[in-house]
Design an enzyme around this catalytic site. Structure first.
Site, short mmCIF file in Angstrom:
data_model
loop_
_atom_site.label_atom_id
_atom_site.label_comp_id
_atom_site.label_asym_id
_atom_site.label_seq_id
_atom_site.Cartn_x
_atom_site.Cartn_y
_atom_site.Cartn_z
CE1 TYR A 153 -9.44 1.85 7.16
CE2 TYR A 153 -8.48 2.79 9.14
CZ TYR A 153 -8.39 2.50 7.80
OH TYR A 153 -7.26 2.86 7.10
CE LYS A 154 -7.94 -1.42 5.11
NZ LYS A 154 -8.58 -0.45 4.20
CG PHE A 160 -1.98 1.04 1.21
CD1 PHE A 160 -3.12 0.86 0.44
CD2 PHE A 160 -1.84 2.22 1.92
CE1 PHE A 160 -4.11 1.83 0.40
CE2 PHE A 160 -2.83 3.19 1.88
CZ PHE A 160 -3.96 3.01 1.12
NE ARG A 217 -10.39 -2.95 -2.70
CZ ARG A 217 -9.75 -2.39 -1.66
NH1 ARG A 217 -8.53 -2.78 -1.38
NH2 ARG A 217 -10.32 -1.46 -0.93
CG ASP A 274 -0.10 -3.13 6.39
OD1 ASP A 274 -1.23 -3.53 6.76
OD2 ASP A 274 0.07 -2.00 5.92
#
Length: 395
Positions: free
Chosen positions: A220-221, A126, A369, A195
């Protein structure tokens, strides 16, 4: 088509995790973007009403002690720990993922022997991880070596201090070999920093079992902590006594309220703290974690793979040949909890999907996605998403 609908209904009926869906605030939308922002657990607003009106409104400053605000970062870390395969006392919650990546990378470079001056970076990472690794390399005088995860073992050498890797590729959904790459780093005398943003809450991680040195992740995912909810930092027990944070804030001091100008680090995971905890978002996260009570990561993983398998089957059955191509690995051992489809005109296609009640997201230039959160996504959702995709593409 009717056969796939019937199978979806049968699979949902047999799904042991199906009751979890009722724990969330959902509507008729097919929500396949939980890998960006998880859905709201129903009970969180009431819990936060108490935090706002009683803990803050009535108790005010007393809540640091009486409501447990001060110990929240470690307490919530212990609740996340079993979801990523860590024992209590190894995870602290607070700050953003990016800040925790910085802490982990610099601390790992300080843990490594002094003659090791290279940081190996996942080429598919990322962007923020890359930016921070590059900055940390400049600050520490290290050289940055960028390598595709499959090439990392060959990139490791006697000068490697650490390797920073993403467990799941955010674009493609590819699951990297955490046990194997961690072992390769250790065999080369380096530390492994992971990560977990796209794996925490989606699949078993096994941080302790696989000997990971340091790890970071967002909440938060798949953990459904809310927009901007604080991230977490994992420090293996064997490194805690020597963990040297580049951000030694007052709340990680051994005696914070002594207000000593000299820094003495606290013991254990507390060393990962920096400043005053962001209590409102932290307590919303703590409340959100209640949905995991009684849920095993093995059950989550099994449903995730079944969902993504079924979605891919529906896409193959419904979507005209050649209109989309999956870039997500077919092999279960190489797949996270998302499906990414390459599609011409992806931005317009995703816009049309959202307008028809199927919410995924876009990774420019051409990736659709779809994230599958097993606690609240069902097989009927997967079938409907594939069917609407076919309609949008003119099947």
């Amino acid at each position: 088509m009717s056969d796939l609908k019937e199978r979806a209904q049968a699979l949902d009926t047999a799904d042991a995790l199906a009751p979890c869906r009722e724990l969330f605030t959902l509507d008729d939308t097919v929500y396949l973007d939980g890998n960006s922002l998880g859905a709201l657990p129903r009970h969180v607003p009431d819990r936060m009403r108490d935090v706002l009106t009683r803990q803050w409104g009535e108790l005010r400053i007393r809540s640091w002690d009486e409501s447990g605000w001060w110990t929240a970062p470690e307490r919530i870390g212990d609740r996340i720990a079993p979801l990523v395969g860590a024992a209590p006392g190894r995870i602290v919650v607070g700050d953003s993922t990016s800040v925790n990546v910085f802490k982990a990378v610099v601390a790992a470079s300080r843990l490594a022997p002094g003659d090791r001056d290279e940081i190996v970076l996942d080429a598919t990472t990322f962007p923020s991880d890359g930016y921070i690794a590059e900055s940390a390399a400049r600050m520490t005088g290290h050289r940055l070596v960028v390598a595709d995860p499959s090439d990392v073992p060959a990139a490791l050498g006697p000068r490697t201090a650490l390797v920073l890797l993403n467990h799941v590729d955010y674009r493609t959904g590819r699951l990297q070999d955490l046990p194997g790459l961690t072992a390769a780093a250790h065999a080369a005398g380096a530390l492994a920093v992971w990560d977990l943003c796209h794996s925490a809450g989606a699949l078993p991680v096994g941080l302790d079992t696989h000997g990971v040195d340091l790890a970071v992740g967002c909440t938060y995912k798949y953990l459904n902590g809310g927009p901007g909810s604080p991230a977490f930092l994992y420090v293996a027990e064997r490194h805690q006594a020597a963990f040297d944070s580049p951000l030694p804030g007052w709340t990680s001091h051994a005696d914070p309220f002594a207000m000593d100008l000299g820094y003495t680090p606290a013991e254990g995971s507390v060393r990962g703290r920096v400043g005053t905890p962001d209590i409102l978002s932290m307590l919303a996260l703590e409340a959100s974690l209640d949905v995991w009570d009684g849920v095993t990561m093995e059950a989550v993983r099994a449903k995730s793979l079944a969902l993504t398998d079924f979605f891919l089957e529906c896409v193959e059955a419904y979507v005209p040949e050649g209109r989309v191509t999956s870039v997500t690995p077919a092999a279960h051992a190489e797949r996270g909890s998302q499906v990414s489809l390459r599609c011409e005109g992806a931005a317009e296609v995703m816009g049309a999907l959202i307008a028809r009640g199927v919410v995924g997201d876009l990774r420019r230039p051409d990736i659709l996605r779809f994230g599958f959160t097993p606690l609240y996504v069902g097989f009927a959702d997967a079938e409907r998403a594939a069917r609407v995709l076919a309609e949008v593409l003119g099947a």
